[in-house]
Design a protein around this motif. Structure first.
Motif, short mmCIF file in Angstrom:
data_model
loop_
_atom_site.label_atom_id
_atom_site.label_comp_id
_atom_site.label_asym_id
_atom_site.label_seq_id
_atom_site.Cartn_x
_atom_site.Cartn_y
_atom_site.Cartn_z
N ALA A 1 0.83 -1.16 -0.12
CA ALA A 1 -0.09 -0.05 -0.02
C ALA A 1 0.93 1.27 0.34
O ALA A 1 0.53 2.44 -0.25
N ALA A 2 2.11 1.13 0.14
CA ALA A 2 3.06 2.40 0.10
C ALA A 2 3.23 2.87 -1.31
O ALA A 2 2.94 2.22 -2.18
N GLY B 1 -6.82 0.64 -11.35
CA GLY B 1 -5.85 -0.33 -11.07
C GLY B 1 -6.77 -1.35 -10.01
O GLY B 1 -6.96 -0.91 -9.10
N ILE B 2 -6.62 -2.47 -10.60
CA ILE B 2 -7.44 -3.42 -9.46
C ILE B 2 -6.81 -4.77 -9.25
O ILE B 2 -5.81 -5.34 -9.92
N VAL B 3 -7.18 -5.36 -8.18
CA VAL B 3 -7.03 -6.92 -7.69
C VAL B 3 -8.28 -7.69 -7.37
O VAL B 3 -9.11 -7.02 -7.15
N PRO B 4 -7.88 -9.04 -7.49
CA PRO B 4 -8.91 -9.85 -6.96
C PRO B 4 -9.26 -9.62 -5.20
O PRO B 4 -8.24 -9.36 -4.55
N ARG B 5 -10.42 -9.97 -5.02
CA ARG B 5 -10.72 -9.93 -3.64
C ARG B 5 -9.94 -10.88 -2.70
O ARG B 5 -9.93 -12.22 -3.19
N GLY B 6 -9.55 -10.77 -1.88
CA GLY B 6 -8.61 -11.80 -1.06
C GLY B 6 -7.21 -11.91 -1.56
O GLY B 6 -6.42 -12.62 -0.74
N ALA B 7 -6.76 -11.01 -2.61
CA ALA B 7 -5.32 -11.38 -2.90
C ALA B 7 -4.37 -10.39 -2.06
O ALA B 7 -3.17 -11.02 -1.95
N PHE B 8 -4.76 -9.58 -1.21
CA PHE B 8 -4.01 -8.94 -0.35
C PHE B 8 -4.68 -8.99 1.18
O PHE B 8 -5.82 -9.07 1.35
N VAL B 9 -3.88 -8.82 2.01
CA VAL B 9 -4.29 -8.63 3.35
C VAL B 9 -3.72 -7.47 4.27
O VAL B 9 -2.38 -6.94 3.90
N LYS B 10 -4.39 -6.97 5.23
CA LYS B 10 -4.10 -5.56 5.73
C LYS B 10 -3.92 -6.09 7.37
O LYS B 10 -4.79 -6.55 7.83
N THR B 11 -2.65 -5.81 7.82
CA THR B 11 -2.20 -6.20 8.98
C THR B 11 -2.82 -5.17 10.16
O THR B 11 -3.32 -3.92 9.52
N PRO B 12 -3.10 -5.54 11.47
CA PRO B 12 -3.62 -4.46 12.40
C PRO B 12 -2.82 -3.42 12.63
O PRO B 12 -3.30 -2.29 12.99
N LEU B 13 -1.68 -3.37 12.12
CA LEU B 13 -0.67 -2.00 12.09
C LEU B 13 -1.00 -1.23 10.74
O LEU B 13 -0.31 -0.05 10.67
N GLY B 14 -1.76 -1.70 9.83
CA GLY B 14 -1.95 -1.04 8.60
C GLY B 14 -1.48 -1.18 7.30
O GLY B 14 -1.55 -0.56 6.24
N VAL C 1 0.09 -3.57 4.02
CA VAL C 1 -0.68 -4.29 3.09
C VAL C 1 0.28 -5.24 2.73
O VAL C 1 1.45 -5.06 2.14
N HIS C 2 0.02 -6.55 2.49
CA HIS C 2 0.84 -7.75 2.07
C HIS C 2 0.05 -8.55 1.25
O HIS C 2 -1.14 -8.81 1.34
N THR D 1 -9.20 -8.41 4.73
CA THR D 1 -9.23 -8.38 3.18
C THR D 1 -10.18 -7.55 2.62
O THR D 1 -9.93 -7.35 1.41
N ASP D 2 -11.11 -7.26 3.29
CA ASP D 2 -12.10 -6.26 2.56
C ASP D 2 -12.04 -4.94 3.14
O ASP D 2 -12.80 -4.14 3.66
N PHE D 3 -10.60 -4.34 2.79
CA PHE D 3 -10.40 -3.12 3.18
C PHE D 3 -10.24 -2.11 1.96
O PHE D 3 -9.92 -0.98 2.15
N LEU D 4 -10.86 -2.40 0.80
CA LEU D 4 -10.61 -1.84 -0.29
C LEU D 4 -12.32 -1.66 -1.00
O LEU D 4 -13.13 -2.50 -0.58
#
Length: 269
Positions: A69-70, A152-165, A167-168, A211-214
């Motif tokens: 996300a950076a 610019g798009i990605v599939p649902r679930g392809a990335f995860v957001k950590t509690p610290l914010g 994205v990986h 996963t649902d943060f977008l």
């Protein structure tokens, strides 16, 4: 799309047409993109696509760090061999660049006059000794930003957001089913969300905050700005943007294979 596996990804996105890249250019990218990753110490390099100008074509790559996300590093090349880093532009310059009309020239040093400038801004520019002009290089990065934000798009679930914010990439992502892959709600804009705060508690009931943060594509304005087409007998699902013609996204259901690429003139539809 990921630099690794680029030839196969281009075939999938372009329906076998190679997405308008000659064999020589594809070979050059295959050799130069891994060097970009090494020399700039990127975690990953994505081939973003091409912006065709009157006298030349800009080939664009993006360098990513561990936090996806950076802000990304953007680089361009005129020959797929030598690459130059694009410097982020000030908000004011970006807004002016988005107002420019007409084709890119294919010359990074080409100067455009401001499309619109208020009397106050004109006076300030004169006081600063600054000409109200924009380099094509600045217009290029502003256009890339605009396209990435919009399509610019990605599939649902392809990335995860950590509690610290941060994205990986989601190592547990195994792809969408064919049924899910045919739904616009299964794809997210890979940029800062703007619609999540407007969702009701009922709409959020089945969401996973990791996963649902977008924002999903299903409520994009204008409606009908995407086409979703299963191809090769459902072996790949291809999305195309009608808002930015030339933007193509592909996903191979039940696999980790997905990506998007842009081949166009940098003009909205």
């Amino acid at each position: 799309m990921e630099a690794e596996g680029l030839p196969g990804a281009l075939e999938l996105a372009a329906g076998g047409g190679g997405a308008g890249l000659s064999p020589e250019k594809r070979a050059a990218l295959g050799a130069s993109l891994p060097l970009l990753k090494r020399d700039y110490r990127f975690e990953a390099v994505w081939f973003w696509g091409c912006v065709h100008g009157v006298h030349g074509t800009y080939y664009i790559a993006q360098g990513l760090g561990d936090d996806r996300a950076a802000p990304r590093s953007r680089l361009y090349s005129l020959d797929c061999v030598e690459w130059s880093l694009l410097t982020p532009v000030a908000k004011e310059v970006g807004e002016q660049a988005e107002r420019l009309k007409g084709r890119f020239q294919g010359d990074p040093s080409f100067q455009y006059e401001y499309a619109e400038v208020s009397a106050e801004d004109a006076e300030r520019l004169l006081e600063d000794g600054t000409e109200p002009t924009i380099k094509e290089e600045d217009r290029l990065i502003a256009t890339i930003d605009q396209i990435d934000r919009a399509v610019g798009i990605v599939p649902r679930g392809a990335f995860v957001k950590t509690p610290l914010g941060s994205v990986h990439e989601n190592r547990n992502f195994e792809g969408l089913s064919l049924m899910e892959a045919k739904k616009l709600s299964s794809y997210f804009h890979f940029t800062e969300p703007s619609n999540l705060k407007n969702k009701t508690l009922l709409e959020k009931a089945n969401w996973d905050p990791s996963t649902d943060f977008l924002d999903s594509l299903e409520h994009d304005i204008p409606q009908g700005s995407w086409t979703v087409q299963p191809e090769r007998g459902g072996a790949v699902v291809v999305l195309r943007s009608l808002l930015w013609p030339g933007l193509t996204f592909y996903h191979v259901p039940m696999t980790k294979q997905y990506g998007y690429v842009y081949f166009g003139t940098g003009a909205r539809g």
